[in-house]
Design a protein around this motif. Structure first.
Motif, short mmCIF file in Angstrom:
data_model
loop_
_atom_site.label_atom_id
_atom_site.label_comp_id
_atom_site.label_asym_id
_atom_site.label_seq_id
_atom_site.Cartn_x
_atom_site.Cartn_y
_atom_site.Cartn_z
N LEU B 32 35.06 45.41 38.92
CA LEU B 32 36.06 45.16 37.87
C LEU B 32 37.47 45.42 38.41
CD1 LEU B 32 35.27 44.38 34.94
CD2 LEU B 32 36.09 46.65 34.28
N THR B 33 37.62 46.55 39.11
CA THR B 33 38.93 46.91 39.66
C THR B 33 39.43 45.82 40.60
OG1 THR B 33 38.09 49.15 39.64
CG2 THR B 33 40.20 48.81 40.73
N SER B 35 38.56 42.73 40.71
CA SER B 35 38.87 41.51 39.95
C SER B 35 40.27 41.58 39.40
CB SER B 35 37.87 41.33 38.80
OG SER B 35 36.57 41.29 39.31
N LEU B 36 40.67 42.79 38.96
CA LEU B 36 42.02 42.96 38.42
C LEU B 36 43.07 42.67 39.51
CD1 LEU B 36 41.68 46.10 36.16
CD2 LEU B 36 42.11 43.74 35.48
N TYR B 37 42.77 43.12 40.73
CA TYR B 37 43.67 42.84 41.85
C TYR B 37 43.86 41.32 42.00
CZ TYR B 37 44.01 47.53 43.88
OH TYR B 37 44.30 48.82 44.11
N VAL B 39 43.45 39.01 39.76
CA VAL B 39 44.21 38.45 38.65
C VAL B 39 45.70 38.72 38.85
CG1 VAL B 39 44.62 38.58 36.18
CG2 VAL B 39 42.27 38.61 37.06
N VAL B 40 46.01 39.99 39.21
CA VAL B 40 47.42 40.38 39.31
C VAL B 40 48.06 39.80 40.56
CG1 VAL B 40 49.02 42.31 39.54
CG2 VAL B 40 47.07 42.46 37.96
#
Ligand code: ADP
Ligand code: MG
Lengths: 313, 255
Positions: B32-33, B35-37, B39-40
Protein backbone atom coordinates in the motif's frame (compact mmCIF):
# COMPACT_ATOMS: atom_id res chain seq x y z
CA UNK A 1 26.67 -48.32 36.28
CA UNK A 2 28.12 -46.52 33.24
CA UNK A 3 28.33 -42.76 33.43
CA UNK A 4 26.11 -40.95 30.93
CA UNK A 5 27.25 -37.45 31.82
CA UNK A 6 30.78 -36.60 32.87
CA UNK A 7 31.85 -33.19 34.06
CA UNK A 8 35.54 -32.54 34.70
CA UNK A 9 37.11 -29.47 36.25
CA UNK A 10 34.30 -27.25 35.01
CA UNK A 11 34.88 -23.60 35.81
CA UNK A 12 32.77 -20.66 34.75
CA UNK A 13 33.84 -17.06 35.15
CA UNK A 14 31.23 -14.59 33.91
CA UNK A 15 32.18 -11.55 31.86
CA UNK A 16 32.06 -9.37 34.96
CA UNK A 17 34.73 -11.53 36.61
CA UNK A 18 32.33 -13.39 38.89
CA UNK A 19 33.34 -17.03 39.35
CA UNK A 20 30.04 -18.94 39.31
CA UNK A 21 31.49 -22.47 39.13
CA UNK A 22 34.77 -23.71 40.54
CA UNK A 23 36.35 -26.94 39.34
CA UNK A 24 33.19 -29.01 39.29
CA UNK A 25 33.66 -32.77 38.91
CA UNK A 26 30.49 -34.78 38.55
CA UNK A 27 29.49 -38.14 37.11
CA UNK A 28 25.87 -38.90 36.42
CA UNK A 29 24.98 -42.56 35.96
CA UNK A 30 22.62 -43.75 33.31
CA UNK A 31 19.03 -43.90 34.49
CA UNK A 32 19.40 -42.22 37.85
CA UNK A 33 17.68 -39.18 39.28
CA UNK A 34 20.09 -36.65 40.72
CA UNK A 35 18.93 -33.66 42.71
CA UNK A 36 21.16 -30.60 42.91
CA UNK A 37 20.56 -28.58 46.02
CA UNK A 38 21.93 -25.23 46.91
CA UNK A 39 20.86 -21.78 48.02
CA UNK A 40 19.97 -19.10 45.48
CA UNK A 41 22.99 -17.98 43.52
CA UNK A 42 24.92 -21.17 44.27
CA UNK A 43 25.53 -21.86 40.59
CA UNK A 44 22.95 -24.58 39.84
CA UNK A 45 21.50 -22.85 36.79
CA UNK A 46 24.97 -21.97 35.55
CA UNK A 47 25.98 -25.63 35.80
CA UNK A 48 22.94 -26.79 33.84
CA UNK A 49 23.40 -24.00 31.29
CA UNK A 50 27.02 -24.99 30.74
CA UNK A 51 26.03 -28.59 30.04
CA UNK A 52 23.22 -27.57 27.68
CA UNK A 53 25.27 -25.08 25.67
CA UNK A 54 23.65 -21.87 26.90
CA UNK A 55 26.69 -20.75 28.85
CA UNK A 56 30.19 -21.24 27.48
CA UNK A 57 32.44 -22.86 30.11
CA UNK A 58 35.65 -21.02 30.93
CA UNK A 59 37.51 -24.29 31.32
CA UNK A 60 36.90 -27.97 31.85
CA UNK A 61 35.21 -30.67 29.80
CA UNK A 62 31.69 -32.06 29.65
CA UNK A 63 30.73 -35.26 27.86
CA UNK A 64 27.21 -36.56 27.35
CA UNK A 65 26.91 -40.17 26.24
CA UNK A 66 30.65 -40.04 25.49
CA UNK A 67 30.30 -36.99 23.23
CA UNK A 68 32.17 -33.83 24.13
CA UNK A 69 29.51 -31.11 24.41
CA UNK A 70 31.85 -28.56 22.81
CA UNK A 71 33.42 -30.54 19.97
CA UNK A 72 30.71 -33.13 19.27
CA UNK A 73 27.84 -30.86 20.24
CA UNK A 74 25.37 -32.35 17.79
CA UNK A 75 25.08 -35.89 19.18
CA UNK A 76 25.60 -34.57 22.72
CA UNK A 77 22.80 -32.00 22.53
CA UNK A 78 20.47 -34.31 20.62
CA UNK A 79 20.27 -36.53 23.71
CA UNK A 80 19.62 -33.71 26.17
CA UNK A 81 16.33 -32.04 27.03
CA UNK A 82 16.12 -28.87 29.11
CA UNK A 83 13.33 -27.27 31.09
CA UNK A 84 14.80 -23.96 32.24
CA UNK A 85 13.98 -22.17 35.44
CA UNK A 86 12.42 -19.11 33.83
CA UNK A 87 9.09 -19.35 32.04
CA UNK A 88 9.71 -18.48 28.38
CA UNK A 89 7.26 -19.42 25.65
CA UNK A 90 6.17 -18.19 22.25
CA UNK A 91 2.94 -16.37 22.98
CA UNK A 92 1.39 -16.62 19.53
CA UNK A 93 2.17 -20.24 18.73
CA UNK A 94 -0.23 -23.08 19.41
CA UNK A 95 0.80 -25.80 21.83
CA UNK A 96 0.98 -28.32 19.01
CA UNK A 97 3.12 -26.18 16.73
CA UNK A 98 5.54 -25.26 19.50
CA UNK A 99 6.21 -28.91 20.44
CA UNK A 100 6.52 -29.82 16.74
CA UNK A 101 9.02 -26.99 16.39
CA UNK A 102 11.06 -28.30 19.32
CA UNK A 103 11.19 -31.82 17.91
CA UNK A 104 12.34 -30.57 14.52
CA UNK A 105 14.87 -28.19 16.02
CA UNK A 106 16.54 -31.13 17.72
CA UNK A 107 16.85 -32.89 14.39
CA UNK A 108 14.07 -35.45 14.73
CA UNK A 109 11.63 -36.41 12.00
CA UNK A 110 7.99 -35.63 12.80
CA UNK A 111 6.28 -38.18 15.04
CA UNK A 112 2.73 -37.11 15.90
CA UNK A 113 2.16 -40.24 17.99
CA UNK A 114 5.02 -39.36 20.32
CA UNK A 115 3.91 -35.75 20.63
CA UNK A 116 0.38 -36.89 21.41
CA UNK A 117 1.75 -39.21 24.10
CA UNK A 118 3.75 -36.34 25.67
CA UNK A 119 0.85 -33.90 25.54
CA UNK A 120 -1.53 -36.42 27.06
CA UNK A 121 0.91 -37.23 29.85
CA UNK A 122 1.02 -33.52 30.69
CA UNK A 123 -2.75 -32.99 30.40
CA UNK A 124 -2.16 -30.68 27.44
CA UNK A 125 -3.90 -32.69 24.77
CA UNK A 126 -7.16 -30.76 25.00
CA UNK A 127 -5.22 -27.51 24.75
CA UNK A 128 -3.11 -28.48 21.75
CA UNK A 129 -4.81 -25.99 19.42
CA UNK A 130 -4.77 -23.13 21.91
CA UNK A 131 -2.34 -20.27 21.62
CA UNK A 132 0.18 -20.44 24.42
CA UNK A 133 -0.59 -16.91 25.62
CA UNK A 134 -4.12 -18.01 26.52
CA UNK A 135 -2.79 -20.61 28.99
CA UNK A 136 -2.21 -20.19 32.70
CA UNK A 137 1.29 -20.07 34.17
CA UNK A 138 1.10 -23.68 35.25
CA UNK A 139 -0.02 -24.76 31.79
CA UNK A 140 2.85 -22.81 30.23
CA UNK A 141 5.25 -24.71 32.42
CA UNK A 142 3.71 -27.95 31.21
CA UNK A 143 4.27 -26.71 27.66
CA UNK A 144 7.94 -26.15 28.42
CA UNK A 145 8.23 -29.68 29.76
CA UNK A 146 6.47 -31.02 26.67
CA UNK A 147 8.92 -29.10 24.47
CA UNK A 148 11.86 -30.61 26.33
CA UNK A 149 10.45 -34.12 25.87
CA UNK A 150 9.43 -33.69 22.23
CA UNK A 151 12.71 -35.05 20.85
CA UNK A 152 12.81 -38.06 23.21
CA UNK A 153 15.91 -37.03 25.17
CA UNK A 154 17.79 -39.58 27.23
CA UNK A 155 19.01 -36.95 29.69
CA UNK A 156 16.51 -34.47 31.08
CA UNK A 157 17.39 -31.32 33.03
CA UNK A 158 14.69 -29.78 35.19
CA UNK A 159 15.77 -26.46 36.67
CA UNK A 160 13.60 -25.75 39.70
CA UNK A 161 10.64 -27.48 38.06
CA UNK A 162 8.31 -27.10 41.01
CA UNK A 163 9.17 -23.58 42.14
CA UNK A 164 5.87 -21.75 42.33
CA UNK A 165 3.70 -24.42 40.71
CA UNK A 166 0.43 -25.73 42.07
CA UNK A 167 0.00 -29.01 43.90
CA UNK A 168 -1.61 -30.73 40.95
CA UNK A 169 1.19 -29.91 38.56
CA UNK A 170 3.77 -30.94 41.11
CA UNK A 171 2.09 -34.31 41.52
CA UNK A 172 1.78 -34.78 37.74
CA UNK A 173 5.38 -33.78 37.33
CA UNK A 174 6.66 -36.34 39.79
CA UNK A 175 4.51 -39.03 38.21
CA UNK A 176 6.01 -38.11 34.88
CA UNK A 177 9.53 -38.12 36.31
CA UNK A 178 8.96 -41.59 37.71
CA UNK A 179 7.63 -42.95 34.43
CA UNK A 180 10.48 -41.32 32.52
CA UNK A 181 12.96 -42.94 34.84
CA UNK A 182 11.29 -46.28 34.28
CA UNK A 183 11.76 -45.81 30.55
CA UNK A 184 15.47 -45.24 31.15
CA UNK A 185 15.72 -41.44 31.07
CA UNK A 186 18.39 -39.91 33.30
CA UNK A 187 17.07 -36.92 35.21
CA UNK A 188 18.98 -34.09 36.81
CA UNK A 189 16.93 -31.57 38.71
CA UNK A 190 17.44 -28.64 40.98
CA UNK A 191 14.98 -27.82 43.66
CA UNK A 192 14.44 -25.70 46.69
CA UNK A 193 12.14 -28.30 48.17
CA UNK A 194 14.38 -30.65 49.99
CA UNK A 195 11.54 -33.08 50.63
CA UNK A 196 11.33 -33.49 46.89
CA UNK A 197 14.99 -34.35 46.58
CA UNK A 198 14.57 -36.67 49.49
CA UNK A 199 11.57 -38.36 47.98
CA UNK A 200 12.58 -38.47 44.32
CA UNK A 201 16.33 -38.55 43.98
CA UNK A 202 18.73 -41.47 44.01
CA UNK A 203 21.64 -39.17 44.61
CA UNK A 204 21.94 -35.67 45.93
CA UNK A 205 24.57 -33.05 45.18
CA UNK A 206 25.00 -29.89 47.17
CA UNK A 207 26.35 -26.78 45.45
CA UNK A 208 27.48 -23.83 47.49
CA UNK A 209 29.16 -20.71 46.14
CA UNK A 210 30.08 -22.42 42.89
CA UNK A 211 31.55 -25.51 44.49
CA UNK A 212 30.09 -28.96 44.56
CA UNK A 213 30.65 -29.68 48.23
CA UNK A 214 29.12 -33.13 48.31
CA UNK A 215 27.55 -35.67 45.96
CA UNK A 216 26.37 -38.89 47.41
CA UNK A 217 23.78 -41.54 47.45
CA UNK A 218 20.81 -40.04 49.22
CA UNK A 219 20.62 -42.77 51.85
CA UNK A 220 24.37 -42.81 52.38
CA UNK A 221 24.45 -39.05 52.61
CA UNK A 222 21.83 -39.07 55.28
CA UNK A 223 23.72 -41.76 57.17
CA UNK A 224 27.08 -40.18 56.75
CA UNK A 225 26.14 -36.65 57.53
CA UNK A 226 23.04 -37.35 59.48
CA UNK A 227 22.42 -36.30 62.97
CA UNK A 228 19.89 -37.98 65.14
CA UNK A 229 17.60 -36.45 67.62
CA UNK A 230 16.79 -38.16 70.90
CA UNK A 231 13.41 -37.11 72.24
CA UNK A 232 12.68 -37.91 75.88
CA UNK A 233 9.05 -37.70 76.97
CA UNK A 234 9.24 -36.54 80.56
CA UNK A 235 6.86 -37.62 83.29
CA UNK A 236 6.82 -34.16 84.84
CA UNK A 237 7.24 -31.03 82.72
CA UNK A 238 10.39 -29.00 83.34
CA UNK A 239 10.30 -25.22 83.62
CA UNK A 240 13.92 -24.91 82.53
CA UNK A 241 16.88 -27.05 81.69
CA UNK A 242 18.63 -27.93 85.00
CA UNK A 243 21.88 -26.08 85.57
CA UNK A 244 23.74 -29.37 85.88
CA UNK A 245 22.91 -30.06 82.20
CA UNK A 246 23.83 -26.61 80.93
CA UNK A 247 26.77 -27.95 78.92
CA UNK A 248 24.58 -30.27 76.87
CA UNK A 249 22.98 -29.19 73.56
CA UNK A 250 19.48 -29.68 74.87
CA UNK A 251 16.16 -28.10 74.08
CA UNK A 252 12.86 -28.20 75.88
CA UNK A 253 9.85 -28.76 73.68
CA UNK A 254 6.10 -29.27 74.07
CA UNK A 255 5.75 -26.97 77.11
CA UNK A 256 8.60 -28.64 78.92
CA UNK A 257 7.21 -32.15 78.46
CA UNK A 258 9.90 -33.18 75.96
CA UNK A 259 13.63 -32.92 76.19
CA UNK A 260 15.46 -33.00 72.83
CA UNK A 261 19.07 -33.92 72.39
CA UNK A 262 20.88 -33.67 69.03
CA UNK A 263 23.81 -35.97 68.41
CA UNK A 264 26.05 -37.09 65.61
CA UNK A 265 25.53 -40.76 64.92
CA UNK A 266 29.07 -41.03 63.58
CA UNK A 267 30.71 -39.65 66.69
CA UNK A 268 32.70 -42.09 68.76
CA UNK A 269 30.70 -41.16 71.81
CA UNK A 270 27.17 -40.13 71.08
CA UNK A 271 26.68 -39.11 74.71
CA UNK A 272 23.34 -40.87 74.94
CA UNK A 273 24.23 -43.28 77.81
CA UNK A 274 25.89 -40.50 79.83
CA UNK A 275 22.93 -38.19 79.39
CA UNK A 276 20.48 -40.88 80.49
CA UNK A 277 22.61 -41.64 83.55
CA UNK A 278 22.79 -37.96 84.51
CA UNK A 279 19.05 -37.59 84.14
CA UNK A 280 18.43 -40.48 86.49
CA UNK A 281 21.00 -39.02 88.94
CA UNK A 282 19.08 -35.73 88.84
CA UNK A 283 15.81 -37.58 89.41
CA UNK A 284 14.21 -36.62 86.12
CA UNK A 285 12.16 -39.64 85.05
CA UNK A 286 10.84 -40.13 81.50
CA UNK A 287 8.01 -42.21 80.15
CA UNK A 288 9.30 -42.90 76.70
CA UNK A 289 12.06 -42.07 74.27
CA UNK A 290 12.59 -42.13 70.54
CA UNK A 291 15.25 -41.11 68.04
CA UNK A 292 14.78 -39.67 64.56
CA UNK A 293 17.07 -39.12 61.63
CA UNK A 294 17.62 -35.55 60.58
CA UNK A 295 16.15 -34.57 57.22
CA UNK A 296 18.12 -33.54 54.18
CA UNK A 297 17.21 -30.00 54.99
CA UNK A 298 19.00 -30.18 58.30
CA UNK A 299 21.93 -31.94 56.66
CA UNK A 300 22.05 -29.24 54.06
CA UNK A 301 21.91 -26.40 56.54
CA UNK A 302 24.67 -28.03 58.55
CA UNK A 303 26.85 -28.52 55.51
CA UNK A 304 26.51 -24.95 54.43
CA UNK A 305 27.03 -23.50 57.85
CA UNK A 306 30.09 -25.72 58.39
CA UNK A 307 31.46 -24.32 55.16
CA UNK A 308 30.85 -20.76 56.21
CA UNK A 309 32.52 -21.31 59.55
CA UNK A 310 35.41 -22.98 57.75
CA UNK A 311 35.86 -20.09 55.39
CA UNK A 312 36.13 -17.63 58.26
CA UNK A 313 39.03 -19.49 59.85
CA UNK B 1 23.92 -36.14 11.78
CA UNK B 2 26.08 -33.74 9.77
CA UNK B 3 23.32 -31.38 8.68
CA UNK B 4 20.23 -30.75 10.77
CA UNK B 5 17.70 -30.33 7.98
CA UNK B 6 14.74 -30.78 10.33
CA UNK B 7 16.16 -27.99 12.48
CA UNK B 8 16.54 -25.55 9.59
CA UNK B 9 13.06 -26.39 8.34
CA UNK B 10 11.60 -25.86 11.82
CA UNK B 11 13.14 -22.40 12.12
CA UNK B 12 12.11 -21.50 8.58
CA UNK B 13 8.54 -22.63 9.11
CA UNK B 14 8.32 -20.86 12.45
CA UNK B 15 9.41 -17.59 10.83
CA UNK B 16 7.08 -17.99 7.87
CA UNK B 17 4.19 -18.76 10.22
CA UNK B 18 4.95 -15.51 12.01
CA UNK B 19 4.73 -13.62 8.72
CA UNK B 20 1.43 -15.27 7.85
CA UNK B 21 0.01 -14.32 11.23
CA UNK B 22 0.94 -10.71 10.55
CA UNK B 23 0.07 -10.74 6.87
CA UNK B 24 -1.35 -7.23 6.89
CA UNK B 25 1.75 -5.81 8.53
CA UNK B 26 4.24 -7.80 6.49
CA UNK B 27 2.73 -7.59 2.99
CA UNK B 28 -0.29 -5.37 2.69
CA UNK B 29 1.23 -2.35 4.42
CA UNK B 30 4.40 -2.17 2.30
CA UNK B 31 2.44 -2.75 -0.92
CA UNK B 32 0.00 0.00 0.00
CA UNK B 33 2.79 2.40 0.95
CA UNK B 34 4.62 1.83 -2.32
CA UNK B 35 1.41 2.27 -4.28
CA UNK B 36 1.10 5.69 -2.66
CA UNK B 37 4.59 6.54 -3.90
CA UNK B 38 3.50 5.65 -7.44
CA UNK B 39 0.40 7.76 -7.18
CA UNK B 40 2.27 10.76 -5.75
CA UNK B 41 5.63 10.62 -7.51
CA UNK B 42 4.77 8.54 -10.51
CA UNK B 43 1.47 10.02 -11.60
CA UNK B 44 0.94 13.34 -9.82
CA UNK B 45 4.46 14.77 -9.90
CA UNK B 46 5.91 12.42 -12.48
CA UNK B 47 3.42 13.64 -15.06
CA UNK B 48 5.27 16.96 -15.08
CA UNK B 49 8.74 15.46 -14.85
CA UNK B 50 8.89 13.98 -18.31
CA UNK B 51 11.55 11.34 -18.78
CA UNK B 52 14.77 10.52 -16.93
CA UNK B 53 17.47 8.83 -19.01
CA UNK B 54 14.85 8.08 -21.62
CA UNK B 55 12.52 6.37 -19.17
CA UNK B 56 9.11 7.57 -18.03
CA UNK B 57 9.61 8.99 -14.52
CA UNK B 58 7.01 6.72 -12.91
CA UNK B 59 8.76 3.69 -14.35
CA UNK B 60 12.18 5.14 -13.48
CA UNK B 61 11.49 5.10 -9.73
CA UNK B 62 10.16 1.50 -9.67
CA UNK B 63 13.54 -0.22 -9.12
CA UNK B 64 14.47 2.28 -6.39
CA UNK B 65 11.16 1.80 -4.60
CA UNK B 66 11.47 -1.97 -4.72
CA UNK B 67 15.00 -1.67 -3.33
CA UNK B 68 13.81 0.61 -0.54
CA UNK B 69 11.19 -1.96 0.51
CA UNK B 70 13.68 -4.78 0.14
CA UNK B 71 16.15 -3.01 2.45
CA UNK B 72 13.73 -2.15 5.20
CA UNK B 73 11.77 -5.41 5.13
CA UNK B 74 14.87 -7.61 5.05
CA UNK B 75 16.44 -5.67 7.89
CA UNK B 76 13.29 -5.67 9.96
CA UNK B 77 12.29 -9.29 9.39
CA UNK B 78 15.69 -10.77 10.08
CA UNK B 79 16.51 -8.54 13.05
CA UNK B 80 13.12 -9.07 14.63
CA UNK B 81 13.28 -12.83 14.01
CA UNK B 82 16.42 -13.32 16.07
CA UNK B 83 15.87 -10.46 18.54
CA UNK B 84 12.42 -11.58 19.64
CA UNK B 85 13.53 -14.94 21.13
CA UNK B 86 16.32 -13.05 22.90
CA UNK B 87 13.74 -10.66 24.28
CA UNK B 88 11.27 -13.32 25.44
CA UNK B 89 13.94 -15.76 26.62
CA UNK B 90 12.93 -18.55 24.25
CA UNK B 91 16.42 -18.35 22.70
CA UNK B 92 17.47 -20.93 25.31
CA UNK B 93 16.00 -23.62 23.11
CA UNK B 94 17.92 -22.58 20.02
CA UNK B 95 21.16 -22.40 22.02
CA UNK B 96 20.64 -25.85 23.50
CA UNK B 97 19.65 -27.47 20.20
CA UNK B 98 21.97 -29.43 17.89
CA UNK B 99 21.82 -26.64 15.32
CA UNK B 100 24.98 -25.13 13.86
CA UNK B 101 25.53 -21.42 13.27
CA UNK B 102 25.15 -22.00 9.56
CA UNK B 103 21.83 -23.80 10.04
CA UNK B 104 20.54 -21.08 12.36
CA UNK B 105 21.38 -18.38 9.82
CA UNK B 106 19.96 -20.48 7.00
CA UNK B 107 16.64 -20.81 8.84
CA UNK B 108 16.24 -17.20 9.95
CA UNK B 109 17.83 -15.45 7.00
CA UNK B 110 16.25 -17.89 4.53
CA UNK B 111 12.80 -16.99 5.83
CA UNK B 112 13.57 -13.26 5.80
CA UNK B 113 14.84 -13.50 2.20
CA UNK B 114 11.74 -15.41 1.12
CA UNK B 115 9.48 -12.76 2.61
CA UNK B 116 11.44 -9.89 1.06
CA UNK B 117 11.58 -11.44 -2.40
CA UNK B 118 7.85 -12.19 -2.33
CA UNK B 119 7.24 -8.62 -1.27
CA UNK B 120 9.56 -7.27 -3.96
CA UNK B 121 7.72 -9.22 -6.65
CA UNK B 122 4.37 -8.07 -5.26
CA UNK B 123 5.45 -4.44 -5.48
CA UNK B 124 6.68 -5.07 -8.99
CA UNK B 125 3.26 -6.48 -9.89
CA UNK B 126 1.56 -3.52 -8.22
CA UNK B 127 3.81 -1.11 -10.11
CA UNK B 128 2.89 -2.68 -13.41
CA UNK B 129 -0.68 -1.54 -12.74
CA UNK B 130 0.43 2.10 -12.58
CA UNK B 131 3.29 2.46 -15.02
CA UNK B 132 4.50 0.80 -18.22
CA UNK B 133 7.17 -1.70 -17.15
CA UNK B 134 9.74 -3.50 -19.19
CA UNK B 135 12.47 -5.74 -17.77
CA UNK B 136 15.40 -6.07 -20.15
CA UNK B 137 17.51 -8.47 -18.10
CA UNK B 138 15.20 -10.61 -15.93
CA UNK B 139 17.96 -12.94 -14.75
CA UNK B 140 20.14 -10.06 -13.58
CA UNK B 141 17.06 -8.54 -11.98
CA UNK B 142 16.42 -11.76 -10.02
CA UNK B 143 20.11 -11.98 -9.09
CA UNK B 144 20.01 -8.42 -7.66
CA UNK B 145 16.78 -9.14 -5.87
CA UNK B 146 18.19 -12.26 -4.22
CA UNK B 147 21.61 -10.83 -3.42
CA UNK B 148 20.16 -7.66 -1.95
CA UNK B 149 17.53 -9.47 0.09
CA UNK B 150 20.15 -11.90 1.39
CA UNK B 151 22.71 -9.23 2.22
CA UNK B 152 20.26 -7.03 4.06
CA UNK B 153 18.73 -10.01 5.85
CA UNK B 154 22.22 -10.99 7.02
CA UNK B 155 22.75 -7.39 8.09
CA UNK B 156 19.40 -7.50 9.91
CA UNK B 157 20.40 -10.72 11.63
CA UNK B 158 23.54 -8.99 12.89
CA UNK B 159 21.48 -6.05 14.19
CA UNK B 160 19.08 -8.46 15.91
CA UNK B 161 21.94 -10.30 17.61
CA UNK B 162 23.54 -7.06 18.83
CA UNK B 163 20.36 -5.20 19.73
CA UNK B 164 19.37 -4.70 23.34
CA UNK B 165 16.02 -3.07 22.68
CA UNK B 166 13.31 -2.74 20.07
CA UNK B 167 14.35 0.88 19.47
CA UNK B 168 17.76 -0.21 18.29
CA UNK B 169 16.13 -2.52 15.78
CA UNK B 170 14.11 0.35 14.35
CA UNK B 171 16.82 2.98 14.53
CA UNK B 172 19.17 1.56 11.91
CA UNK B 173 16.61 1.26 9.11
CA UNK B 174 15.24 4.69 10.01
CA UNK B 175 18.48 6.55 10.56
CA UNK B 176 20.78 4.86 8.09
CA UNK B 177 19.01 2.97 5.37
CA UNK B 178 16.17 5.34 4.50
CA UNK B 179 18.48 8.39 4.07
CA UNK B 180 21.03 6.35 2.13
CA UNK B 181 18.26 5.16 -0.17
CA UNK B 182 16.78 8.61 -0.75
CA UNK B 183 20.27 9.98 -1.37
CA UNK B 184 21.17 6.87 -3.34
CA UNK B 185 19.31 7.71 -6.49
CA UNK B 186 16.01 6.01 -5.82
CA UNK B 187 14.14 9.01 -7.24
CA UNK B 188 16.73 10.51 -9.56
CA UNK B 189 19.81 9.71 -11.53
CA UNK B 190 23.13 10.45 -9.87
CA UNK B 191 24.03 12.34 -13.02
CA UNK B 192 21.42 14.94 -12.09
CA UNK B 193 23.45 15.85 -8.96
CA UNK B 194 25.77 18.87 -9.03
CA UNK B 195 29.55 18.18 -9.36
CA UNK B 196 30.95 17.34 -5.93
CA UNK B 197 27.78 15.63 -4.75
CA UNK B 198 28.12 13.18 -7.57
CA UNK B 199 31.51 12.13 -6.20
CA UNK B 200 30.21 11.96 -2.64
CA UNK B 201 27.29 9.83 -3.80
CA UNK B 202 29.71 7.22 -5.07
CA UNK B 203 30.65 6.44 -1.44
CA UNK B 204 27.06 5.42 -0.81
CA UNK B 205 26.79 1.65 -1.33
CA UNK B 206 23.08 1.96 -2.02
CA UNK B 207 23.86 3.89 -5.22
CA UNK B 208 25.44 0.76 -6.68
CA UNK B 209 22.48 -1.40 -5.75
CA UNK B 210 19.84 0.87 -7.19
CA UNK B 211 21.90 1.63 -10.25
CA UNK B 212 22.52 -2.05 -11.01
CA UNK B 213 18.94 -2.98 -10.31
CA UNK B 214 17.68 -0.24 -12.58
CA UNK B 215 20.07 -1.39 -15.29
CA UNK B 216 18.40 -4.82 -15.24
CA UNK B 217 15.11 -3.01 -16.06
CA UNK B 218 16.06 -0.31 -18.53
CA UNK B 219 19.65 -0.93 -19.52
CA UNK B 220 20.75 2.46 -18.19
CA UNK B 221 22.94 2.88 -15.13
CA UNK B 222 24.83 5.47 -13.08
CA UNK B 223 27.72 3.05 -12.59
CA UNK B 224 28.71 -0.01 -14.61
CA UNK B 225 26.60 -3.04 -13.73
CA UNK B 226 29.73 -5.12 -13.09
CA UNK B 227 30.79 -2.68 -10.38
CA UNK B 228 27.30 -2.86 -8.90
CA UNK B 229 27.40 -6.64 -8.74
CA UNK B 230 30.87 -6.56 -7.22
CA UNK B 231 29.75 -4.03 -4.61
CA UNK B 232 26.72 -6.03 -3.48
CA UNK B 233 28.74 -9.25 -3.45
CA UNK B 234 31.35 -7.48 -1.32
CA UNK B 235 28.68 -6.33 1.17
CA UNK B 236 27.31 -9.87 1.23
CA UNK B 237 30.73 -11.30 2.11
CA UNK B 238 31.33 -8.67 4.80
CA UNK B 239 28.01 -9.59 6.47
CA UNK B 240 28.88 -13.28 6.27
CA UNK B 241 32.25 -12.63 7.88
CA UNK B 242 30.70 -10.63 10.72
CA UNK B 243 28.19 -13.40 11.38
CA UNK B 244 30.93 -15.98 11.33
CA UNK B 245 32.80 -13.89 13.91
CA UNK B 246 29.67 -13.53 16.06
CA UNK B 247 29.19 -17.28 16.26
CA UNK B 248 32.87 -18.10 16.59
CA UNK B 249 33.07 -15.88 19.67
CA UNK B 250 29.57 -16.55 20.99
CA UNK B 251 29.19 -12.78 21.05
CA UNK B 252 25.95 -11.59 22.70
CA UNK B 253 24.10 -14.85 22.22
CA UNK B 254 25.71 -16.95 24.89
CA UNK B 255 26.72 -15.90 28.35
N1 ADP C 1 25.28 -13.46 33.13
C1 ADP C 1 25.80 -13.36 34.36
N2 ADP C 1 26.79 -12.48 34.61
C2 ADP C 1 27.33 -12.38 35.84
N3 ADP C 1 26.96 -13.11 36.90
C3 ADP C 1 25.97 -14.00 36.71
C4 ADP C 1 25.35 -14.18 35.44
N4 ADP C 1 24.42 -15.13 35.56
C5 ADP C 1 24.45 -15.54 36.84
N5 ADP C 1 25.38 -14.86 37.53
C6 ADP C 1 25.73 -15.04 38.94
O1 ADP C 1 26.21 -16.35 39.12
C7 ADP C 1 25.76 -16.88 40.38
C8 ADP C 1 25.09 -18.21 40.16
O2 ADP C 1 23.86 -18.01 39.51
P1 ADP C 1 22.89 -19.22 39.19
O3 ADP C 1 23.68 -20.26 38.47
O4 ADP C 1 21.71 -18.67 38.51
O5 ADP C 1 22.52 -19.74 40.64
P2 ADP C 1 21.34 -20.69 41.13
O6 ADP C 1 20.69 -21.28 39.93
O7 ADP C 1 22.01 -21.72 41.98
O8 ADP C 1 20.41 -19.84 41.91
C9 ADP C 1 24.84 -15.83 40.98
O9 ADP C 1 25.57 -15.14 41.97
C10 ADP C 1 24.51 -14.92 39.84
O10 ADP C 1 24.34 -13.60 40.29
MG1 MG D 1 18.77 -21.15 39.31
Amino acid sequence: MPSILTIRQLTKTYANGFVALKNIDLDIRKGEIVALLGPNGAGKTTLISAVCGIVTPSSGTITAGGFDTARAYRPARAMIGLVPQELATDAFESVWSTVSFSRGLFGRAPNPAHLEHVLRALSLWDKRKDRIMTLSGGMKRRVMIAKALAHEPSILFLDEPTAGVDVELRRDMWNLVRSLRESGVTIILTTHYIEEAEEMADRVGVIHKGELIVVDDKVALMKKLGRKRLALHLQEPLAAIPAALADWPLALKADGCELHYEFDINAEHTGVPTLLRQLSDLGIPFRDLNTSQSSLEEIFVNLVSDREKGSHL
Amino acid sequence: MSFNGHGVWSIYRFEMARALRTLVQSLVTPVLTTSLYFVVFGSAIGGRMGEVEGVNYGAFIVPGLIMLSLFTESLFNASFGIYFPKFTGTIYELLSAPVSAFETVLGYVGAAVTKSVVLGLLILATASLFVPLHIQHPLVMIAFLLLTATTFSLFGFIIGVCANSFEQIQVIPMLVVTPLTFLGGAFYSIDMLPGVWKTIALFNPVVYLISGFRWSFYGTADVAVGISLTAISGCFLVCLAIIWWIFATGYRLKK
